[in-house]
Design an enzyme around this catalytic site. Structure first.
Site, PDB file in Angstrom:
ATOM      1  N   HIS A 132      54.396  43.656  16.146  1.00 50.60           N
ATOM      2  CA  HIS A 132      52.946  43.424  16.224  1.00 50.60           C
ATOM      3  C   HIS A 132      52.184  44.737  16.474  1.00 50.60           C
ATOM      4  CE1 HIS A 132      51.491  39.360  15.794  1.00 50.60           C
ATOM      5  NE2 HIS A 132      50.426  39.617  16.518  1.00 50.60           N
TER       6      HIS A 132
ATOM      7  N   ASP B 270      44.957  43.624  15.056  1.00 54.85           N
ATOM      8  CA  ASP B 270      44.661  42.420  14.268  1.00 54.85           C
ATOM      9  C   ASP B 270      45.278  42.605  12.885  1.00 54.85           C
ATOM     10  OD1 ASP B 270      43.693  39.941  13.675  1.00 54.85           O
ATOM     11  OD2 ASP B 270      41.589  40.514  13.529  1.00 54.85           O
ATOM     12  N   GLY B 271      45.465  41.489  12.172  1.00 55.63           N
ATOM     13  CA  GLY B 271      45.970  41.558  10.808  1.00 55.63           C
ATOM     14  C   GLY B 271      47.478  41.641  10.690  1.00 55.63           C
ATOM     15  N   ASN B 272      48.216  41.494  11.798  1.00 52.28           N
ATOM     16  CA  ASN B 272      49.678  41.606  11.734  1.00 52.28           C
ATOM     17  C   ASN B 272      50.298  40.518  10.863  1.00 52.28           C
ATOM     18  OD1 ASN B 272      50.373  43.834  13.788  1.00 52.28           O
ATOM     19  ND2 ASN B 272      48.972  42.525  14.936  1.00 52.28           N
ATOM     20  N   GLY B 273      49.792  39.285  10.983  1.00 49.37           N
ATOM     21  CA  GLY B 273      50.360  38.190  10.195  1.00 49.37           C
ATOM     22  C   GLY B 273      50.174  38.401   8.707  1.00 49.37           C
ATOM     23  N   ARG B 274      48.958  38.755   8.318  1.00 44.94           N
ATOM     24  CA  ARG B 274      48.678  38.957   6.895  1.00 44.94           C
ATOM     25  C   ARG B 274      49.472  40.133   6.323  1.00 44.94           C
ATOM     26  NH1 ARG B 274      42.427  39.510   7.361  1.00 44.94           N
ATOM     27  NH2 ARG B 274      42.952  39.691   9.577  1.00 44.94           N
ATOM     28  N   LEU B 275      49.514  41.241   7.060  1.00 44.80           N
ATOM     29  CA  LEU B 275      50.264  42.392   6.566  1.00 44.80           C
ATOM     30  C   LEU B 275      51.763  42.102   6.573  1.00 44.80           C
ATOM     31  CD1 LEU B 275      50.176  45.243   5.493  1.00 44.80           C
ATOM     32  CD2 LEU B 275      50.214  46.098   7.842  1.00 44.80           C
TER      33      LEU B 275
ATOM     34  N   TYR C 293      56.112  29.641  12.819  1.00 50.64           N
ATOM     35  CA  TYR C 293      55.861  30.334  14.078  1.00 50.64           C
ATOM     36  C   TYR C 293      56.954  30.023  15.100  1.00 50.64           C
ATOM     37  CZ  TYR C 293      51.150  31.590  12.480  1.00 50.64           C
ATOM     38  OH  TYR C 293      50.080  32.125  11.797  1.00 50.64           O
TER      39      TYR C 293
END
Length: 390
Positions: free
Chosen positions: A217, A221-226, A260
């Site tokens: 992580h 922000d944006g960790n999931g999308r990337l 998840y």
């Protein structure tokens, strides 16, 4: 508080600070310690089947007419599905409607940014290895002026972050990623793993790379999308694909809670075998859906081209040009067709009217007499599969 973690090959708990400031974070292990990964015969068949379908889609992409148009649709679909996992509420039609470009919502901006990030990443990989420098550059594009644009786009975090329900504090969070020191060490190890471990099946490797990135992580922000984009990049990097011809988020979105849960289960128990099996199941279903969609799109192209040649007469050349345009832009208006085809508005309107009469185009809002938009419904019906927001 940080969920109970049994130290093992996945990592352990790090105690940080002291007194009232004390907190625990997860410290990921070196990725070589994940091995051996002892997959069951069923899991190995899943991985093998996944590779076979990826090869099939890859092979089809080399011989399909207008493949670049279809790829642009697939990239937008992956952008939409991945963003929807994070809560984005727009649909595939919203992404494609030209009237939305000048009045983009935050949700639509997220999808547009993701699309640009995929395109940028695949282009950068022609010049750079799949490295942290590349991911930081892509992250800057991903966040752009959308969700998270105030969270240092393109820069690794310099403070502690945590994952949990809205409003929870650091000490209430069920997952606390590595502190910044451990994060840097994990990212260096991840980069080496991506670029030096070429002895691992690309599907298994993509599963591990995605898990480790999400666990580290590294951004605010944006960790999931990337991280989901990284699945595609890892498969391309290791030769399982040459183009982004699948949309991995298709099944991950459908099984979001389980997705998840599995990431957390690996952190807690080191169950890489279970994670690889779940990941392969999702990737296999996503790849099959992409393959089946491509077959349907190819068949539709042939049927529509045949119809045009039967009906269009002297206007056949322009009609086929409009078909090409629609395969990259399946929602249009007269002004858009006129501009892109460099023909008069009256010619564009006549073409659209013919396509409507033939059942290729459908007027979207029949109550409107001006500023009408038209959709290539048979084409969109194929691509809309799974596009409803959660």
């Amino acid at each position: 508080m940080l969920a109970p973690i049994t130290p093992g090959r996945q990592g352990n708990v790090r105690h940080n600070l002291s007194g009232v400031l004390a907190y625990d974070s997860f410290r990921p292990a070196n990725m070589d310690s994940f091995f051996p990964i002892n997959l069951s015969a069923d899991s190995m068949r899943l991985v093998s089947d996944c590779r076979a379908i990826l090869g099939e889609v890859e092979g089809m992409s080399r011989f399909v007419p207008n493949i670049d148009m279809y790829l642009s649709m697939y990239v937008r679909k992956e952008a939409l599905l991945s963003s929807q996992i994070e809560g984005t509420q727009c649909t595939f039609d919203d992404v494609l409607d030209p009237s939305n470009e000048s009045n983009a919502s935050r949700d639509l901006t997220d999808v547009v940014n993701y699309t640009r990030a995929v395109q940028q990443a695949t282009k950068l990989m022609e010049e750079l290895p799949l490295c942290m420098r590349l991911l930081k550059s892509v992250h800057a594009t991903l966040l752009g002026n959308g969700r998270g644009s105030d969270k240092t786009p393109g820069q690794f975090r310099t403070t502690q972050n945590w994952v949990g329900p809205n409003g929870c504090t650091l000490n209430e969070a069920p997952y606390v990623p590595p502190n910044t020191e451990d994060m840097k060490e994990a990212l260096g190890d991840l980069e080496l793993f991506i670029n030096e471990r070429d002895d691992i099946d690309p599907v298994i490797k993509a599963a591990l790379v995605h898990y480790q990135f999400e666990t580290t992580h590294p951004f605010l922000d944006g960790n999931g999308r990337l991280g989901r984009l990284l699945i595609l990049l890892s498969l391309i990097h290791d030769g399982a694909l040459t183009k982004p011809v699948i949309y991995p988020s298709y099944e991950l979105k459908r099984h979001r809670s389980e997705y998840y849960d599995w990431l957390m289960r690996v952190r807690q128990r080191g169950d890489f075998e279970g994670w690889v099996s779940f990941f392969s199941t999702c990737l296999l279903a996503s790849a099959r859906e992409a393959r089946d969609s491509m077959r349907k799109l190819v068949d539709l192209h042939s049927e529509t081209e045949r119809l045009i040649r039967e009906k269009a007469g002297r206007a056949t050349t322009n009609a086929l040009m409009l078909l090409d345009l629609l395969e990259g832009n399946p929602i249009v208006d007269t002004a858009f067709v006129s501009e892109r085809m460099q023909i008069s508005r009256s010619s564009a309107n006549n073409l659209i009217s013919q396509f409507t009469d033939w059942g290729i185009l459908v007027q979207r809002d029949t109550s409107r007499k001006r500023y009408r938009t038209f959709s290539y419904e048979p084409y969109l019906a194929i691509l809309r599969t799974g596009d409803e927001p959660l």
